[in-house]
Design a protein around this motif. Structure first.
Motif, mmCIF file in Angstrom:
data_model
loop_
_atom_site.group_PDB
_atom_site.id
_atom_site.type_symbol
_atom_site.label_atom_id
_atom_site.label_comp_id
_atom_site.label_asym_id
_atom_site.label_seq_id
_atom_site.Cartn_x
_atom_site.Cartn_y
_atom_site.Cartn_z
ATOM 1 N N GLU A 69 95.423 15.237 -7.037
ATOM 2 C CA GLU A 69 94.594 16.434 -6.860
ATOM 3 C C GLU A 69 95.445 17.686 -6.672
ATOM 4 O OE1 GLU A 69 91.093 18.685 -6.529
ATOM 5 O OE2 GLU A 69 91.525 16.692 -7.313
ATOM 6 N N ASN A 85 82.530 7.750 -9.538
ATOM 7 C CA ASN A 85 82.613 8.988 -8.766
ATOM 8 C C ASN A 85 84.015 9.551 -8.973
ATOM 9 O OD1 ASN A 85 83.144 10.862 -6.608
ATOM 10 N ND2 ASN A 85 81.360 10.057 -5.548
ATOM 11 N N GLN A 92 85.242 12.493 -8.126
ATOM 12 C CA GLN A 92 85.678 13.260 -6.954
ATOM 13 C C GLN A 92 85.810 14.765 -7.168
ATOM 14 O OE1 GLN A 92 89.289 10.965 -5.978
ATOM 15 N NE2 GLN A 92 88.221 10.159 -4.209
ATOM 16 N N SER A 93 86.487 15.231 -8.223
ATOM 17 C CA SER A 93 86.687 16.668 -8.394
ATOM 18 C C SER A 93 86.766 17.001 -9.885
ATOM 19 C CB SER A 93 87.971 17.132 -7.694
ATOM 20 O OG SER A 93 89.110 16.634 -8.370
ATOM 21 N N HIS A 146 86.346 5.202 -5.288
ATOM 22 C CA HIS A 146 87.638 5.291 -4.603
ATOM 23 C C HIS A 146 87.506 4.867 -3.141
ATOM 24 C CE1 HIS A 146 90.352 7.335 -7.521
ATOM 25 N NE2 HIS A 146 89.180 7.541 -8.115
ATOM 26 N N THR A 200 86.832 7.776 -0.925
ATOM 27 C CA THR A 200 85.445 8.241 -0.971
ATOM 28 C C THR A 200 84.545 7.349 -0.134
ATOM 29 O OG1 THR A 200 85.768 9.138 -3.195
ATOM 30 C CG2 THR A 200 83.506 8.739 -2.501
ATOM 31 N N SER A 241 82.920 9.185 3.261
ATOM 32 C CA SER A 241 81.612 9.761 2.958
ATOM 33 C C SER A 241 80.647 9.558 4.125
ATOM 34 C CB SER A 241 81.030 9.118 1.694
ATOM 35 O OG SER A 241 81.813 9.453 0.572
#
Length: 596
Positions: free
Chosen positions: A50, A521, A523-524, A556, A559, A563
């Motif tokens: 990231e 998912n 994420q970004s 992940h 995640t 979450s």
């Protein structure tokens, strides 16, 4: 007889000495080559993390323009060095062409850059990673040089092994961030300070020390901590008449220290301004507080008042001019604001928002190889053994410098709310390695008549290579055997280990095993682009998405564990069907029951 000398057999003892001499000369090169081999092992198989895109874009921007507006989250030096092989490549999009350049939103500018040609940008990222690898090798080489300068060949070789083959240092040396560069700059700063303080390094030691501290300050904002830390250690050495101050009257000791602090302070200001290309420097406090602030998620909460809330300049007279770039001043305030807001992480089996005081001590204990930890423990035991006769005069200046800095940095990090993984403690790790090497050297001397004990010490240091090999090539997921390796480590930490690097491995597995239909998912946005680069069909998997029967879900570990409790309820208590490098969980959703 004529020719008798030529026929005389060589002296076996001399032959052994020659072999030992050549081994000592070649061993450091062999270890550095081994380190570079480990650094490159499978690094192209790791997807961009990231953070890497923002760091890479900042580095390219440094070479393209003299406007330093993007360098608030991180100072530019490490990023600029990483971008050397890519910044001037023909065909690069200019960062100022991004519609987000005006607001200095680095995340959006980076996204604009990579969206223009993702495959090309991805290849550039891999090239930039190689520069970080070279910086990791430079860290190991300096540790060897420094330890040899103070303690000799044996301690230097041990220090080199403990740094070059440390799986965690190797892990951080494979990604484009400021963490490994910060470790290098900190080691240089502390090392050159110790050489200066010893009084044996010559007249240029003040210059090299100043440049190294400056490098630390323009690589990561935590480098500024070295100014008060090394200043305090300098005052202590002057007060006790140690090192370069030995045998001098008190007035002369403090006069010399004061003069050198003044010279170093001026040099530090010059280094910071030079690396920021003297962009927007010397502004008045009034103008600094009135200037438009960079707009990104942290500053957006403050509505153009972040500097009013978190910058120390707000306490100064309005007309006073500050000899530092605006972006650097904003950056220090922005980091303070980010820290004040906390950060969602995972520690000791729980989601944490406010930093835990034990986070970095624990991470250093579980992410360093056993050899480093056991040698540090032995060194502490030796110090306690001599406690009755203990005197600060018996502690070498270089040990005071490295040990004192490591402890004070750790104390500072323990107060932080940004528990983002071991990477933020990288400045401490090489300091611990050299202290461990010093302990080894003392233990070796104590065991001079015990061959078995020396062999055991050698084997202990050599086990660092085994730690690296067992972790390879997934070095980010390394945990030492004291915590049970990955089995115990992932119960303690996941944030710094699941960094998005395993997307390529997930894509490969999905293609090879025809994992369809797949919910994922990502994420970004930058991670979405990376995933779609592999052309694996998927549907977005959100917090309350209900996947179809018979489908697969990829989630992940980070995640799942961070979450809200309402998310992914049916998966939390279920063992994944497949684990991708312990970081991405694959679940098979049962097919719908057949009707009879």
């Amino acid at each position: 007889m004529i020719g008798q000398d030529a026929a005389t057999p060589a002296d076996p003892a001399a032959f052994r000495r020659n072999v030992a001499s050549w081994t000592a000369r070649l061993a450091p090169f062999a270890i550095l080559i081994a380190m570079l081999g480990l650094l490159q092992w499978g690094y192209r198989d790791d997807s961009p993390t990231e953070d890497e895109w923002a760091h890479t874009t900042r580095g390219i921007a440094w070479w393209q323009t003299s406007d330093m507006r993007l360098n608030y989250a991180h100072p530019p030096l490490g990023n600029a060095i990483a971008a050397i092989p890519i910044a001037l490549m023909p065909g690069n999009a200019h960062v100022t062409s991004s519609r987000h350049w005006k607001d200095a939103n680095i995340g959006r500018v980076a996204l604009d850059y990579i969206e223009q040609d993702y495959a090309r940008a991805r290849e550039q990222l891999f090239r930039a990673r190689r520069m970080i690898m070279l910086m990791a090798a430079a860290l190991a080489a300096y540790v060897w040089f420094w330890s040899r300068w103070f303690w000799g060949e044996r301690a230097a070789l041990v220090a080199l092994v403990l740094v070059a083959l440390n799986p965690t240092i190797i892990a951080q040396g494979r990604y484009v961030t400021t963490d490994l560069p910060a470790g290098l700059a900190t080691m240089l700063a502390v090392g050159e300070f110790a050489r200066y303080a010893s009084g044996r390094a010559g007249r240029w030691s003040l210059v090299t020390m100043t440049l190294a501290i400056g490098a630390a300050a323009v690589t990561k904002y935590s480098g500024l901590l070295l100014v008060p830390i090394l200043g305090a250690i300098g005052v202590f050495l002057a007060a006790t008449g140690r090192g370069r101050f030995e045998g001098k009257p008190a007035a002369r000791r403090f006069g010399e220290l004061g003069l050198h602090v003044l010279v170093a302070g001026v040099g530090l200001l010059l280094v910071i301004n030079a690396v920021y290309k003297f962009d927007d420097t010397g502004m008045s406090v009034r103008d600094i507080l009135a200037a438009p602030e960079p707009q990104y998620p942290v500053s957006a909460r403050y509505k153009q008042q972040l500097m009013e809330k978190h910058s120390l300049v707000r306490f100064l007279p309005a007309g006073l001019r500050i000899p530092l770039p605006y972006t650097y001043l904003f950056g220090t305030a922005a980091v303070t604001a980010l820290n004040a807001g906390g950060f969602t992480s995972y520690f000791l089996g729980e989601v944490v928002r406010i930093g835990h005081w034990a986070y970095f001590p624990v991470m250093l204990l579980i992410k360093n190889p056993p050899a480093t930890l056991l040698l540090l423990l032995a060194g502490a035991a030796l110090a306690l053994r001599r406690a009755r006769a203990f005197s600060m005069r018996s502690v070498p200046v270089e040990v005071i410098a490295t040990g004192g800095t490591a402890l004070l940095l750790l104390a500072s990090f323990m107060r932080a709310n940004l528990n983002m993984g071991i990477r933020h403690a990288m400045p401490i790790m090489p300091l611990l390695a050299v202290l461990a090497a010093r302990a080894f050297d003392r233990l070796w001397a104590l065991a001079s008549s015990r061959r078995l004990a020396q062999l055991a010490l050698t084997g202990l240091v050599g086990s660092t290579a085994l730690s690296a090999l067992l972790a390879a090539p997934h070095f980010l997921g390394y945990f030492n055997l004291f915590v049970g390796g990955a089995l115990g480590g992932y119960k303690i930490s996941i944030y710094g280990e699941d960094w998005g690097q395993d997307r390529a491995a997930l894509a490969k597995y999905a293609k090879e095993h025809d994992i369809q239909p797949l919910y994922y998912n990502y994420q970004s946005e930058t991670r979405r682009i990376e995933w779609e680069y592999f052309r694996v069909p998927y549907q977005r998997f959100g917090c309350e998405t209900v996947p179809k029967p018979g489908s697969w879900v990829a989630l992940h570990a980070l995640t799942l564990k961070t979450s809200p409790a309402k998310c992914y309820k049916k998966l939390r208590d279920r063992e994944p069907d497949v684990k991708i490098n312990n970081h991405i969980y694959l679940y098979r959703i049962p097919p719908a029951p057949t009707k009879r």
